[in-house]
Write an enzyme that holds these catalytic residues in place. Structure first.
Site, PDB file in Angstrom:
ATOM      1  N   SER A   1       6.265  -5.372   2.228  1.00 34.66           N
ATOM      2  CA  SER A   1       5.068  -4.795   1.611  1.00 34.66           C
ATOM      3  C   SER A   1       4.030  -5.834   1.209  1.00 34.66           C
ATOM      4  O   SER A   1       2.945  -5.479   0.752  1.00 34.66           O
ATOM      5  CB  SER A   1       5.455  -3.973   0.385  1.00 34.66           C
ATOM      6  OG  SER A   1       6.204  -4.765  -0.505  1.00 34.66           O
TER       7      SER A   1
ATOM      8  N   THR B   1       2.977  -3.355  -3.934  1.00 36.09           N
ATOM      9  CA  THR B   1       2.072  -4.485  -4.094  1.00 36.09           C
ATOM     10  C   THR B   1       2.566  -5.411  -5.182  1.00 36.09           C
ATOM     11  O   THR B   1       3.075  -4.947  -6.199  1.00 36.09           O
ATOM     12  CB  THR B   1       0.694  -3.922  -4.497  1.00 36.09           C
ATOM     13  OG1 THR B   1       0.190  -3.185  -3.395  1.00 36.09           O
ATOM     14  CG2 THR B   1      -0.266  -5.005  -4.894  1.00 36.09           C
TER      15      THR B   1
ATOM     16  N   THR C   1      -0.934  -7.674  -1.031  1.00 39.84           N
ATOM     17  CA  THR C   1      -0.212  -6.559  -0.399  1.00 39.84           C
ATOM     18  C   THR C   1      -0.522  -6.476   1.093  1.00 39.84           C
ATOM     19  O   THR C   1      -1.560  -6.987   1.545  1.00 39.84           O
ATOM     20  CB  THR C   1      -0.632  -5.220  -1.061  1.00 39.84           C
ATOM     21  OG1 THR C   1       0.203  -4.168  -0.598  1.00 39.84           O
ATOM     22  CG2 THR C   1      -2.073  -4.872  -0.763  1.00 39.84           C
TER      23      THR C   1
ATOM     24  N   ARG D   1      -8.295   0.175   7.162  1.00 42.05           N
ATOM     25  CA  ARG D   1      -8.168   0.745   5.812  1.00 42.05           C
ATOM     26  C   ARG D   1      -8.005  -0.394   4.794  1.00 42.05           C
ATOM     27  O   ARG D   1      -7.254  -1.345   4.996  1.00 42.05           O
ATOM     28  CB  ARG D   1      -6.955   1.668   5.765  1.00 42.05           C
ATOM     29  CG  ARG D   1      -6.693   2.338   4.409  1.00 42.05           C
ATOM     30  CD  ARG D   1      -5.699   1.564   3.553  1.00 42.05           C
ATOM     31  NE  ARG D   1      -5.315   2.288   2.351  1.00 42.05           N
ATOM     32  CZ  ARG D   1      -4.549   1.793   1.396  1.00 42.05           C
ATOM     33  NH1 ARG D   1      -4.087   0.563   1.487  1.00 42.05           N
ATOM     34  NH2 ARG D   1      -4.241   2.506   0.332  1.00 42.05           N
TER      35      ARG D   1
ATOM     36  N   THR E   1      -0.337  -0.597  -8.795  1.00 37.76           N
ATOM     37  CA  THR E   1       0.441  -0.393  -7.584  1.00 37.76           C
ATOM     38  C   THR E   1       0.462   1.106  -7.307  1.00 37.76           C
ATOM     39  O   THR E   1       0.189   1.904  -8.196  1.00 37.76           O
ATOM     40  CB  THR E   1       1.859  -0.977  -7.749  1.00 37.76           C
ATOM     41  OG1 THR E   1       2.575  -0.851  -6.519  1.00 37.76           O
ATOM     42  CG2 THR E   1       2.628  -0.274  -8.852  1.00 37.76           C
ATOM     43  N   GLY E   2       0.745   1.459  -6.083  1.00 33.45           N
ATOM     44  CA  GLY E   2       0.744   2.878  -5.739  1.00 33.45           C
ATOM     45  C   GLY E   2      -0.338   3.200  -4.735  1.00 33.45           C
ATOM     46  O   GLY E   2      -0.827   2.311  -4.030  1.00 33.45           O
TER      47      GLY E   2
HETATM   48  C1  SD4 Z   1      -2.462  -0.018  -1.466  1.00 34.17           C
HETATM   49  N1  SD4 Z   1      -1.810  -0.171  -3.762  1.00 34.17           N
HETATM   50  O1  SD4 Z   1      -2.807  -0.678  -0.515  1.00 34.17           O
HETATM   51  C2  SD4 Z   1      -1.463  -0.599  -2.434  1.00 34.17           C
HETATM   52  C3  SD4 Z   1      -0.086  -0.247  -1.990  1.00 34.17           C
HETATM   53  C4  SD4 Z   1       0.965  -0.277  -3.047  1.00 34.17           C
HETATM   54  O2  SD4 Z   1       2.943   0.415  -3.893  1.00 34.17           O
HETATM   55  O3  SD4 Z   1       0.823  -0.772  -4.103  1.00 34.17           O
HETATM   56  N2  SD4 Z   1       2.070   0.334  -2.870  1.00 34.17           N
HETATM   57  O4  SD4 Z   1      -2.866   1.129  -1.662  1.00 34.17           O
END
Ligand code: SD4
Length: 337
Positions: free
Chosen positions: A82, A197, A215, A225, A248-249
């Site tokens: 990730s 991330t 990330t 994207r 994160t997310g």
């Molecule tokens: C994103 N926030 O690119 C990041 C991905 C992530 O847990 O944090 N995933 O949207």
């Protein structure tokens, strides 16, 4: 929960309660007593990142050097799908990376959708220090990195390529940002989970802050994207007067609320880091949960006094804390659901 995490959670719960005053209303801009150097970061891999940052911060080094060093650890980890090298690629099989860095004076730099560079966090720092700009993207970011003598590499590992080929069989894109959420086959080839991330925040003994965020973004995303991580104010925000926040997310939801900026501004108004993270998460939930009940967003915040807060929509968000007392603590964040 892994055995290791269960052990950590059990043995550290008491320490957390004792050392992390999450719900005080004390203004973070006027810390009582001595400032407390501390590093915090997202997810299990934050433990190793924190340790690298502490190597610098613990010896009185620069807080910016510390956060960069911390972010480079998961970027280099071949088993981390990730962040950085070995990240899962986009829909077209291309591995594109996002990163940002910021210090508490407002200086910041970022790269988005950069390919072939193993340490985007270090390129982000060069953008901050060597250009009049904040954000470089795609080919322009790569061109700048090569001019700065970063090596051009093929970062897609056979394992990540295999996972992408598995995903291609169904080509079903369901963003799932929670590594603990098994719904979409987290961690399995073709699964969309296991995609988190690194956000890392640090404060030194003078109350100077810095943050880093890095990330490979959401697995199987459309080419081009860009998530929240390289957007200052979304995935990362730091202000020496108050503190810092990172996220994160699902990045789209964090961008829609200028999430990390929101957390820091709530802290400026007197909320504790914990209260600020909760308010920001709940705001996203009020607006967006009707559309996606599996949505995951988490925030982590650090005040200049060293107070820590963390909150997520779904269970499973972990964060690591490191200071002079202990370098390898890992906590399960409180969550709304
Ligand atoms: C994103 N926030 O690119 C990041 C991905 C992530 O847990 O944090 N995933 O949207």
């Amino acid at each position: 929960m892994t055995d290791r995490r269960r052990f950590l959670a059990a043995s550290l719960a008491a320490t957390a309660a004792a050392t992390l005053p999450r719900d005080t209303h004390a203004s973070p801009t006027k810390p009582a007593g001595r400032l407390r150097p501390r590093v915090v970061s997202t997810w299990d891999f934050g433990v190793a990142a924190n340790k690298a940052a502490w190597q610098i911060l613990g010896k009185g080094g620069s807080v910016l050097d510390a956060v960069e060093a911390g972010a480079r650890v998961p970027e280099a980890d071949p088993n981390n799908h990730s962040v950085g090298r070995a990240g899962y690629p986009d829909r077209d099989g291309r591995l594109t990376l996002d990163a940002s860095i910021m210090d508490g004076n407002g200086d910041c730099g970022a790269v988005a959708a950069i390919e072939h560079i193993a340490h985007p966090i270090s390129v982000a720092r060069r953008v901050m220090e060597k250009t009049p700009h904040v954000l470089l993207v795609g080919d322009g970011a790569l061109q700048f990195a090569l001019e700065q003598d970063f090596p051009k590499e093929d970062l897609l590992t056979p394992e990540s390529e295999q996972a992408w080929k598995e995903w291609l069989k169904k080509s079903e894109y369901k963003p799932s940002a929670n590594s603990e959420n098994k719904t979409y086959g987290a961690g399995k080839p073709g699964g969309a989970g296991n995609h988190d991330t690194l956000g890392l925040l640090a404060v030194d003994a003078q109350g100077r802050l810095a943050g880093a965020c890095t990330t490979s973004g959401m697995a199987w995303k459309l080419h081009g994207r860009v998530g929240d991580s390289p957007i200052i104010g979304a995935g990362l925000y730091v202000d020496n007067e108050v503190g810092g926040a990172t996220s994160t997310g699902v990045g789209e939801e964090v961008i829609r609320t200028a999430g990390s900026f929101l957390v820091v501004e709530l802290m400026r108004q007197g909320r504790s880091p914990q209260q600020a993270c909760e308010e920001a998460v709940k705001r996203i939930m009020r607006r967006r949960m009707k559309m996606d009940k599996d949505l995951q967003v988490g925030f982590l915040a650090l005040s200049r006094a060293g107070e820590v807060g963390a909150y997520a929509i779904q269970k499973g968000f972990t964060y690591a804390v490191c200071d002079a007392g202990k370098q390898d603590t890992l906590f399960d964040s409180v969550s709304a659901l």
